[in-house]
Write an enzyme that holds these catalytic residues in place. Structure first.
Site, PDB file in Angstrom:
ATOM      1  N   HIS A   6      -2.555  -0.954  -3.155  1.00 43.26           N
ATOM      2  CA  HIS A   6      -3.879  -0.084  -2.998  1.00 43.26           C
ATOM      3  C   HIS A   6      -3.685   1.285  -3.627  1.00 43.26           C
ATOM      4  O   HIS A   6      -2.598   1.862  -3.401  1.00 43.26           O
ATOM      5  CB  HIS A   6      -3.707   0.157  -1.402  1.00 43.26           C
ATOM      6  CG  HIS A   6      -4.212  -0.904  -0.595  1.00 43.26           C
ATOM      7  ND1 HIS A   6      -3.991  -1.056   0.672  1.00 43.26           N
ATOM      8  CD2 HIS A   6      -4.610  -2.240  -1.014  1.00 43.26           C
ATOM      9  CE1 HIS A   6      -4.380  -2.116   1.061  1.00 43.26           C
ATOM     10  NE2 HIS A   6      -4.614  -2.935   0.286  1.00 43.26           N
ATOM     11  N   SER A  44       0.961  -1.184   0.155  1.00 40.94           N
ATOM     12  CA  SER A  44      -0.063   0.142   0.046  1.00 40.94           C
ATOM     13  C   SER A  44       0.914   1.141   0.152  1.00 40.94           C
ATOM     14  O   SER A  44       1.569   1.394  -0.979  1.00 40.94           O
ATOM     15  CB  SER A  44      -0.764   0.062   1.217  1.00 40.94           C
ATOM     16  OG  SER A  44      -1.761   1.188   1.277  1.00 40.94           O
ATOM     17  N   THR A  45       1.212   2.044   1.022  1.00 33.53           N
ATOM     18  CA  THR A  45       1.699   3.373   1.069  1.00 33.53           C
ATOM     19  C   THR A  45       3.040   3.047   0.978  1.00 33.53           C
ATOM     20  O   THR A  45       3.690   2.133   1.768  1.00 33.53           O
ATOM     21  CB  THR A  45       1.263   3.953   2.143  1.00 33.53           C
ATOM     22  OG1 THR A  45      -0.066   4.090   2.734  1.00 33.53           O
ATOM     23  CG2 THR A  45       2.019   5.632   2.439  1.00 33.53           C
ATOM     24  N   MET A  98      -0.028   1.007   5.079  1.00 34.51           N
ATOM     25  CA  MET A  98      -0.845   1.295   6.136  1.00 34.51           C
ATOM     26  C   MET A  98      -1.698   0.206   6.211  1.00 34.51           C
ATOM     27  O   MET A  98      -2.465  -0.404   5.501  1.00 34.51           O
ATOM     28  CB  MET A  98      -1.373   2.748   5.826  1.00 34.51           C
ATOM     29  CG  MET A  98      -1.770   3.365   6.992  1.00 34.51           C
ATOM     30  SD  MET A  98      -2.646   4.848   6.577  1.00 34.51           S
ATOM     31  CE  MET A  98      -1.404   5.534   5.387  1.00 34.51           C
ATOM     32  N   ASP A 149      -4.073  -5.070   5.594  1.00 34.03           N
ATOM     33  CA  ASP A 149      -4.645  -6.073   4.648  1.00 34.03           C
ATOM     34  C   ASP A 149      -3.515  -6.951   4.309  1.00 34.03           C
ATOM     35  O   ASP A 149      -2.416  -6.932   4.171  1.00 34.03           O
ATOM     36  CB  ASP A 149      -4.964  -5.115   3.459  1.00 34.03           C
ATOM     37  CG  ASP A 149      -5.546  -5.927   2.256  1.00 34.03           C
ATOM     38  OD1 ASP A 149      -6.266  -6.947   2.731  1.00 34.03           O
ATOM     39  OD2 ASP A 149      -5.674  -5.453   1.014  1.00 34.03           O
TER      40      ASP A 149
END
Length: 360
Positions: free
Chosen positions: A197, A170-171, A290, A293
């Site tokens: 993401h 993600s991030t 972050m 998941d």
């Protein structure tokens, strides 16, 4: 309470005002300065030493990418890009993401978005999250290879899939993916299925960017296309990606069902789908990001699948130590490695697994 200091950089006076108003709704944030181009932005960054910078890409005098290069080199301040979607702008946003920005926000209706306030909560949340990020960790010498091993021809690796490599992030993910994929060989004996993401419309540009710097063929996944060894498939933003089987062939399945834990695509969904193939070994990588998941999906996958090996990214190289931390704390990680060690370990593991399968 010490407030989070933010510098807003955008060539539109209207956008500067709107972003300032949005951010200062939150009592934790103070917009200490605004700037209308990169040159002015660098001056304000040096003067005010902000904790986070919001950055437009398309600006006169010095654009956002030029300013970003200096910020990453001289200041190491977390940056959140606030960008417009066009094909060209998306490519430049992805360039920024692989060059050190923590995250990005899409302007909802063009360079001067009169409806910017409808993504106000997202602006606040991402700026606060960025303040805890460490953008400098992927910038150390040798950690990213921008153009290693360009491909020499079309993808020809159509041998039967015997193992699967998954990546969830993600991030901070675009830069981490570039670090890993740029060092994997063209003849990798596995397909790579990736959940990053990211909003829809941007993942195609991400795939194109990663394809330029990788010997693998990297593409945005398409409905019901077969998995091929040596090809990396990125889940389209806004769609879940699963692996299914039809007539003995493993295929990509995309769907628009409800988000899972606030995510679509979801790492959990991808991992859950692989539980249907217990005879196919899975190597699963969880990178910077972050949230958590991937943890629930890994729990279910390890319950049902005898040949799952999970490697989590080490905290010291994560931009945001969220997703890997959740996997590690749940006791699901078989190894914890810095991003620099990931490519070599992936190659070694897949070769060893292939040998155990009898080279089939």
């Amino acid at each position: 309470m010490k407030k989070l200091k933010v510098l807003v950089v955008d060539d539109s006076a209207f956008m500067r005002r709107v972003l300032k108003d949005i951010l200062q709704r939150d009592v934790r944030i103070e917009v200490v300065a605004t700037a209308r181009n990169g040159v002015e932005g660098l001056e304000k960054a040096e003067e005010f030493q902000p904790d986070v910078i919001t950055l437009d890409i398309e600006m006169p005098v010095m654009d956002g990418l030029e300013m970003l290069a200096v910020i990453m080199s001289d200041f190491r301040i977390p940056v959140v890009v606030v960008s417009t979607f066009t094909q060209e702008h998306a490519a430049r946003t992805i360039h920024a993401m692989t060059s050190g920005t923590v995250d990005f926000i899409e302007k909802p209706s063009g360079p001067i978005s009169l409806d910017m306030k409808k993504v106000g909560r997202q602006v606040i949340d991402k700026v606060i999250a960025a303040s805890h990020a460490r953008p400098e960790v992927h910038l150390k010498r040798g950690w990213v290879e921008n153009s290693k091993g360009a491909r020499t021809g079309a993808v020809t690796n159509t041998s039967e899939v015997k193992q699967i490599l998954t990546v969830g992030t993600s991030t901070g993910g675009p830069r981490a993916l570039q670090t890993v994929l740029s060092r994997l060989p063209e003849d990798l004996n596995s397909p790579v299925v990736i959940v990053q993401h990211m909003p829809e419309k941007f993942t195609k540009s991400l795939a194109a960017r990663l394809n330029e710097c990788s010997s693998l063929h990297v593409k945005q996944a398409e409905q019901h296309e077969p998995l091929l060894n040596g090809t990396a498939y990125i889940a389209p933003g806004g769609r879940h990606m699963s692996v299914i089987e039809r007539e003995g062939t493993l295929l990509i399945e995309l769907d628009d069902s409800e988000s899972i834990g606030g995510h679509r695509p979801s790492v959990n969904r991808l991992l859950n789908s692989l539980a249907s193939f217990p005879s196919i070994p899975v190597l699963s990588i969880i990178l910077t990001g972050m949230g958590a998941d991937g943890t629930d999906g890994m729990i279910e996958l390890k319950k049902k699948h005898p040949s799952v090996y999970c490697i989590a990214e080490d905290k010291k190289t994560c931009v945001v130590y969220g997703m890997p931390k959740a996997v590690v704390r749940s006791g699901l990680a078989d190894e914890v490695l810095p991003i620099t060690s990931m490519p070599e370990r992936i190659i070694h593991h897949l070769k060893e697994q292939r040998r155990e399968l009898g080279g089939k």
